[in-house]
Design a protein around this motif. Structure first.
Motif, PDB file in Angstrom:
ATOM      1  N   LEU A  97      16.587  -0.517   2.299  1.00  0.00           N
ATOM      2  CA  LEU A  97      15.626  -0.476   3.397  1.00  0.00           C
ATOM      3  C   LEU A  97      15.559   0.910   4.032  1.00  0.00           C
ATOM      4  CD1 LEU A  97      16.146  -3.932   5.145  1.00  0.00           C
ATOM      5  CD2 LEU A  97      14.376  -3.235   3.532  1.00  0.00           C
ATOM      6  N   ILE A  98      16.696   1.611   4.110  1.00  0.00           N
ATOM      7  CA  ILE A  98      16.668   2.983   4.646  1.00  0.00           C
ATOM      8  C   ILE A  98      15.859   3.884   3.723  1.00  0.00           C
ATOM      9  CG2 ILE A  98      18.091   5.010   5.107  1.00  0.00           C
ATOM     10  CD1 ILE A  98      20.250   3.135   6.158  1.00  0.00           C
ATOM     11  N   ILE A  99      16.085   3.741   2.401  1.00  0.00           N
ATOM     12  CA  ILE A  99      15.320   4.549   1.439  1.00  0.00           C
ATOM     13  C   ILE A  99      13.837   4.197   1.509  1.00  0.00           C
ATOM     14  CG2 ILE A  99      14.984   4.999  -1.021  1.00  0.00           C
ATOM     15  CD1 ILE A  99      18.007   4.551  -1.389  1.00  0.00           C
ATOM     16  N   THR A 100      13.549   2.911   1.637  1.00  0.00           N
ATOM     17  CA  THR A 100      12.153   2.461   1.713  1.00  0.00           C
ATOM     18  C   THR A 100      11.451   3.060   2.922  1.00  0.00           C
ATOM     19  OG1 THR A 100      12.760   0.372   0.651  1.00  0.00           O
ATOM     20  CG2 THR A 100      10.660   0.430   1.819  1.00  0.00           C
ATOM     21  N   SER A 101      12.142   3.078   4.067  1.00  0.00           N
ATOM     22  CA  SER A 101      11.531   3.642   5.266  1.00  0.00           C
ATOM     23  C   SER A 101      11.263   5.137   5.090  1.00  0.00           C
ATOM     24  CB  SER A 101      12.429   3.399   6.479  1.00  0.00           C
ATOM     25  OG  SER A 101      13.697   4.031   6.313  1.00  0.00           O
ATOM     26  N   LEU A 102      12.130   5.839   4.348  1.00  0.00           N
ATOM     27  CA  LEU A 102      11.902   7.262   4.091  1.00  0.00           C
ATOM     28  C   LEU A 102      10.638   7.471   3.249  1.00  0.00           C
ATOM     29  CD1 LEU A 102      15.560   8.475   3.410  1.00  0.00           C
ATOM     30  CD2 LEU A 102      14.132   9.003   5.393  1.00  0.00           C
ATOM     31  N   PHE A 103      10.465   6.611   2.233  1.00  0.00           N
ATOM     32  CA  PHE A 103       9.242   6.709   1.426  1.00  0.00           C
ATOM     33  C   PHE A 103       8.000   6.434   2.274  1.00  0.00           C
ATOM     34  CE2 PHE A 103      12.025   6.201  -2.337  1.00  0.00           C
ATOM     35  CZ  PHE A 103      11.489   7.208  -3.134  1.00  0.00           C
ATOM     36  N   ALA A 104       8.115   5.449   3.174  1.00  0.00           N
ATOM     37  CA  ALA A 104       6.980   5.136   4.047  1.00  0.00           C
ATOM     38  C   ALA A 104       6.670   6.306   4.977  1.00  0.00           C
ATOM     39  CB  ALA A 104       7.260   3.870   4.851  1.00  0.00           C
ATOM     40  N   LEU A 105       7.727   7.008   5.441  1.00  0.00           N
ATOM     41  CA  LEU A 105       7.522   8.185   6.288  1.00  0.00           C
ATOM     42  C   LEU A 105       6.806   9.292   5.521  1.00  0.00           C
ATOM     43  CD1 LEU A 105      10.858   8.382   8.309  1.00  0.00           C
ATOM     44  CD2 LEU A 105       8.550   8.083   9.240  1.00  0.00           C
ATOM     45  N   ARG A 106       7.132   9.421   4.245  1.00  0.00           N
ATOM     46  CA  ARG A 106       6.469  10.440   3.431  1.00  0.00           C
ATOM     47  C   ARG A 106       4.982  10.141   3.276  1.00  0.00           C
ATOM     48  NH1 ARG A 106       9.445  11.882  -2.042  1.00  0.00           N
ATOM     49  NH2 ARG A 106       7.623  13.256  -2.065  1.00  0.00           N
ATOM     50  N   ARG A 107       4.623   8.876   3.409  1.00  0.00           N
ATOM     51  CA  ARG A 107       3.208   8.487   3.346  1.00  0.00           C
ATOM     52  C   ARG A 107       2.546   8.579   4.721  1.00  0.00           C
ATOM     53  NH1 ARG A 107       1.612   5.425  -1.083  1.00  0.00           N
ATOM     54  NH2 ARG A 107      -0.448   5.658  -0.099  1.00  0.00           N
ATOM     55  N   ASN A 108       3.263   9.224   5.691  1.00  0.00           N
ATOM     56  CA  ASN A 108       2.746   9.415   7.058  1.00  0.00           C
ATOM     57  C   ASN A 108       2.495   8.097   7.780  1.00  0.00           C
ATOM     58  OD1 ASN A 108       2.696  12.282   6.865  1.00  0.00           O
ATOM     59  ND2 ASN A 108       0.739  12.182   5.767  1.00  0.00           N
TER      60      ASN A 108
ATOM     61  N   ASP B  18       0.811  -1.216   0.000  1.00  0.00           N
ATOM     62  CA  ASP B  18       0.000   0.000   0.000  1.00  0.00           C
ATOM     63  C   ASP B  18       0.842   1.263   0.000  1.00  0.00           C
ATOM     64  OD1 ASP B  18      -2.329  -1.575   0.152  1.00  0.00           O
ATOM     65  OD2 ASP B  18      -2.147  -1.700   2.332  1.00  0.00           O
ATOM     66  N   ASN B  19       1.971   1.251   0.749  1.00  0.00           N
ATOM     67  CA  ASN B  19       2.754   2.473   0.936  1.00  0.00           C
ATOM     68  C   ASN B  19       3.818   2.680  -0.140  1.00  0.00           C
ATOM     69  OD1 ASN B  19       1.346   3.173   3.293  1.00  0.00           O
ATOM     70  ND2 ASN B  19       2.651   1.867   4.548  1.00  0.00           N
ATOM     71  N   VAL B  20       4.616   1.639  -0.422  1.00  0.00           N
ATOM     72  CA  VAL B  20       5.716   1.785  -1.398  1.00  0.00           C
ATOM     73  C   VAL B  20       5.701   0.578  -2.343  1.00  0.00           C
ATOM     74  CG1 VAL B  20       8.130   2.471  -1.650  1.00  0.00           C
ATOM     75  CG2 VAL B  20       7.011   2.761   0.561  1.00  0.00           C
ATOM     76  N   PRO B  21       4.680   0.429  -3.183  1.00  0.00           N
ATOM     77  CA  PRO B  21       4.571  -0.786  -4.000  1.00  0.00           C
ATOM     78  C   PRO B  21       5.698  -0.952  -5.018  1.00  0.00           C
ATOM     79  CG  PRO B  21       2.934   0.858  -4.656  1.00  0.00           C
ATOM     80  CD  PRO B  21       3.561   1.361  -3.397  1.00  0.00           C
ATOM     81  N   PHE B  22       6.278   0.172  -5.500  1.00  0.00           N
ATOM     82  CA  PHE B  22       7.289   0.058  -6.549  1.00  0.00           C
ATOM     83  C   PHE B  22       8.609  -0.523  -6.043  1.00  0.00           C
ATOM     84  CE2 PHE B  22       7.675   4.280  -4.679  1.00  0.00           C
ATOM     85  CZ  PHE B  22       9.035   4.378  -4.428  1.00  0.00           C
ATOM     86  N   ILE B  23       8.783  -0.571  -4.695  1.00  0.00           N
ATOM     87  CA  ILE B  23      10.044  -1.090  -4.149  1.00  0.00           C
ATOM     88  C   ILE B  23      10.009  -2.608  -4.002  1.00  0.00           C
ATOM     89  CG2 ILE B  23       9.666  -1.180  -1.647  1.00  0.00           C
ATOM     90  CD1 ILE B  23      12.579   0.612  -3.380  1.00  0.00           C
ATOM     91  N   ARG B  24       8.836  -3.208  -4.090  1.00  0.00           N
ATOM     92  CA  ARG B  24       8.717  -4.657  -3.866  1.00  0.00           C
ATOM     93  C   ARG B  24       9.510  -5.485  -4.885  1.00  0.00           C
ATOM     94  NH1 ARG B  24       2.931  -6.763  -2.851  1.00  0.00           N
ATOM     95  NH2 ARG B  24       3.962  -8.176  -1.404  1.00  0.00           N
ATOM     96  N   PRO B  25       9.545  -5.108  -6.180  1.00  0.00           N
ATOM     97  CA  PRO B  25      10.393  -5.880  -7.112  1.00  0.00           C
ATOM     98  C   PRO B  25      11.871  -5.873  -6.726  1.00  0.00           C
ATOM     99  CG  PRO B  25       8.816  -4.538  -8.322  1.00  0.00           C
ATOM    100  CD  PRO B  25       8.730  -4.113  -6.894  1.00  0.00           C
ATOM    101  N   VAL B  26      12.337  -4.744  -6.133  1.00  0.00           N
ATOM    102  CA  VAL B  26      13.736  -4.685  -5.689  1.00  0.00           C
ATOM    103  C   VAL B  26      13.970  -5.689  -4.562  1.00  0.00           C
ATOM    104  CG1 VAL B  26      15.548  -3.193  -4.761  1.00  0.00           C
ATOM    105  CG2 VAL B  26      13.851  -2.264  -6.362  1.00  0.00           C
TER     106      VAL B  26
END
Length: 714
Positions: free
Chosen positions: A312-323, A266-274
């Motif tokens: 994973l650090i970048i992913t967590s930042l994207f998740a933070l942007r999604r509040n 739901d939050n960062v779907p484009f990172i799942r293929p990575v």
């Protein structure tokens, strides 16, 4: 001569610079630039090393990081003992080396093995029962010795070396072991605590977290050699690959944890293929290691782990942007782990000093990371709890509003129900009246069918009885006349017999003449004929009455064993008047046992079916010849008999074949049938637990097969 002197001036300082000196006040010496290193592109023997001693390069680090090498790496150092003790030991604090061997240079310049260890041999083979590689340095006071160390590993070669007295070395190792024990305790506490939470809340994030912590702990304990020392000391081959497999397993668990915890779908779907690509990288590392490509597997694991940390650090930042608030702990945890890993690497490359903190920086960071991830899970649960409470509050508000609406609606509904109940009551009364009328009509129709059958039966019986009765009545008058003539003859004979005036010959002559005059021979023949006709008529009448008695069966309401052949034959006698001269009747009665049945009801079935068959034949052939009615009985199986009634009449159209047993369905003209005959027949056979089979072809005829059990299961 001058160039040799110049070379000696260069060599001597290097030799002096590479010497380690121990004194009485020395505790633990960590060589810095006292080590000399030789890397080769092939395996060489100890003799070849002596020849290559001038190719050794001075180390610039106290904790040399030699990277990856397919071949053995050699180290050399000189040791001078200026103390009063000869008891010193060498500690190599890197337990995951595959092979390590210490040599001492004797007085003849030859290399003598002082100890040979590695994970190629069982742990019990070690002299010192410790995860580190520890060697005795037997050097007398005021003595100098040169040592060579050969190391080989499928993983990265790092050599944290320490020299000192046993007490000092063991004190150093005890401090490290205490820290490792504390780390192990944290791993166990975190694993058990979060496993219990998983069993309670059933959240898969807790399970992935527990797997990650367990495999991370096994990885770190494997690096310091605790696994080999305490878990599988007799499995050197497993020890050679376990660290890589555990490291990959912990990373795979992190991938699943991150995907589920951060709700990447739901939050960062484009990172799942990575993450999926990283999963396959770790899986390939495990496979390479298992199939013997340990060094390649280590390189793949090391590269994938570095990429994973950044991703994973970048992913967590994207998740933070999604509040997504729980991502704060996730970001902090991996950032701290990255800092700990950097400190550990800087120590390996000599940028930071080698000490208890730097050598355990990654473990310290992983402890903080585990705690932060645990807090993240707790924060996630709290958020979910608050969301659930808000949801419950909203549901309660909605429920109260619904309750109010329901109360209002109930009032309206009660009014409507009351009105509807009144309407339904009136409707029910009307339906009840209609049902009563319907039952009365049904009773009347059934009675009408019975009366129709009775009328048909009466007509048939009347016709059948009328013929023999007429025959008897028509013979009465001639018979009376003939009897009168016989009485007259008797009187004439009596008169002549008592006449005394006539002779015997005259009496005989006159009697013969009288007999000839009345034709006495014909009279006797006629009387015999008339009596025989009257006898036949009376017998025929008796047979019809008998058939009528069999057909009617006054005991039809009770189950009794009856002769089915007799019942069919009695029905045919009653229906004989309906069978025209152009119809051929063929009867084949089989040898069947008596059947337990309601005989009168079965005779009614035979009557209905035979009547329909005769009707179909008459409709097709009329007064012309060609009609055929065939009746056959026999055993269907061991428990039932059959009665087959066939005709070559009009047949039953396919479109109405499924309707012939429906009540009130008839194809006859108005006044010719009620439509209840076949329905009654079907119900009667069903009551006998039998069945009616129908075969018909339009224009060709119909076959009804009645299958009736010999004995009823009642």
């Amino acid at each position: 001569m001058e160039w040799r002197f110049f070379l000696l001036l260069l060599i001597v300082p290097i030799h002096l610079f590479g010497q380690i000196t121990v004194k009485d006040d020395s505790h633990v010496i960590i060589p810095d630039s006292s080590l000399r290193i030789l890397t080769v592109d092939e395996e060489i023997s100890s003799k070849d090393v002596i020849l290559k001693r001038n190719e050794f390069i001075q180390s610039k680090d106290s904790n040399p990081n030699l990277g990856l090498s397919k071949f053995s790496v050699w180290l050399s150092f000189d040791l001078e003992n200026k103390s009063h003790s000869s008891d010193y030991i060498l500690d190599v604090a890197y337990p995951i080396l595959d092979d390590i061997e210490l040599y001492e240079v004797d007085s003849l310049g030859q290399l003598i093995t002082k100890g040979h260890y590695g994970i190629f041999q069982k742990f019990d083979k070690r002299y010192y029962k410790h995860a580190n590689y520890i060697f005795d340095l037997d050097i007398a006071p005021n003595q100098k010795k040169q040592y060579y160390l050969r190391v080989k590993s499928s993983e990265q070669i790092i050599l944290p070396i320490a020299i000192g007295k046993p007490k000092s070395i063991w004190e150093k190792l005890t401090k490290e072991n205490i820290f490792i024990g504390g780390y192990l305790g944290v791993v166990l506490i975190m694993s058990i605590y979060n496993l219990l939470l998983f069993l309670s809340v059933k959240d898969r994030s807790y399970l992935y977290y527990v797997l990650y912590v367990i495999f991370l702990g096994l990885t770190q304990l494997g690096i310091v050699g605790f696994n080999f020392q305490f878990l599988w000391p007799n499995s050197p081959h497993w020890e050679a690959v376990s660290v890589i497999i555990f490291a990959c397993s912990s990373s795979i668990a992190v991938l699943f944890f991150s995907d589920h915890f951060l709700k990447l779908k739901d939050n960062v779907p484009f990172i799942r293929p990575v993450l999926l690509a990283l999963f396959f990288l770790f899986l390939s590392s495990i496979l390479l290691t298992v199939f013997g490509y340990t060094q390649t597997g280590f390189q793949v694991m090391q590269g994938a782990t570095s990429i994973q940390t950044v991703v994973l650090i970048i992913t967590s930042l994207f998740a933070l942007r999604r509040n997504y608030r729980p991502a704060r702990y996730f970001f902090a945890a991996w950032s701290i782990l990255l800092v700990g890993a950097l400190i550990f690497l800087l120590k390996d490359y000599g940028i930071l000093p080698y000490n208890l903190f730097t050598s355990n920086s990654f473990r310290l960071a992983s402890i903080v990371e585990m705690a932060l991830l645990s807090f993240a899970l707790a924060s996630r649960i709290n958020i979910m709890k608050r969301e659930k409470e808000l949801s419950q509050a909203r549901e309660l508000t909605i429920s109260l509003e619904n309750e109010r609406l329901i109360r209002e609606q109930n009032i309206v509904l009660e009014q409507k129900v009351e009105e509807r109940t009144k309407e339904l009551t009136e409707s029910n009364e009307s339906l009840h009246t209609a049902l009563v009328h319907l039952k009365e009509a049904q009773s009347q129709l059934v009675e009408a069918e019975k009366m129709a059958s009775l009328g048909q039966l009466t007509a048939g019986v009347a016709h059948e009885i009328n013929n023999p009765i007429n025959f008897v009545t028509s013979n009465v008058a001639p018979l009376k006349r003939d009897i009168k003539m016989i009485w007259d003859t008797l009187e004439e004979v009596e008169r002549l017999a008592f006449d005394e005036g006539l002779s015997k010959e005259e009496k005989q002559t006159r009697i013969d003449a009288y007999k000839e005059d009345i034709d006495i021979e014909y009279l006797k023949t006629e009387v015999d004929f008339l009596l025989k006709g009257m006898h036949d008529g009376a017998y025929r009448t008796a047979e019809i009455v008998k058939s009528l008695r069999i057909f009617s069966r006054v005991d039809e309401d009770a189950l009794k064993y009856a002769d089915i052949n007799e019942g069919v034959e009695s029905t045919m006698i009653i229906l004989n008047s309906l069978i025209k001269d152009g119809i051929t009747v063929e009867k084949t009665y089989g040898d069947i046992p008596k059947v337990e049945c309601y005989a009168g009801k079965l005779n009614q079935v035979f009557l209905n079916i035979l009547t329909n068959a005769i009707y179909a034949i008459d409709k097709k052939f009329g007064s012309t010849v060609g009609g055929s009615l065939r009746i056959e009985t026999g055993l269907h199986n061991d428990s039932s008999i059959f009665v087959k009634i066939s005709d070559n009449g009009t047949g039953i159209p396919k479109a109405i074949r499924d309707k012939i047993f429906e009540p009130f369905f008839t194809t006859k003209d108005v006044g010719e049938g009620t439509g209840l005959g076949m329905s009654i027949a079907y119900n009667t056979i069903a009551k006998h637990e039998g069945k009616i089979l129908v075969e018909s072809e339009e224009g060709q005829g119909t076959v009804f097969t009645l299958v009736i059990p010999i004995q009823q299961n009642i």
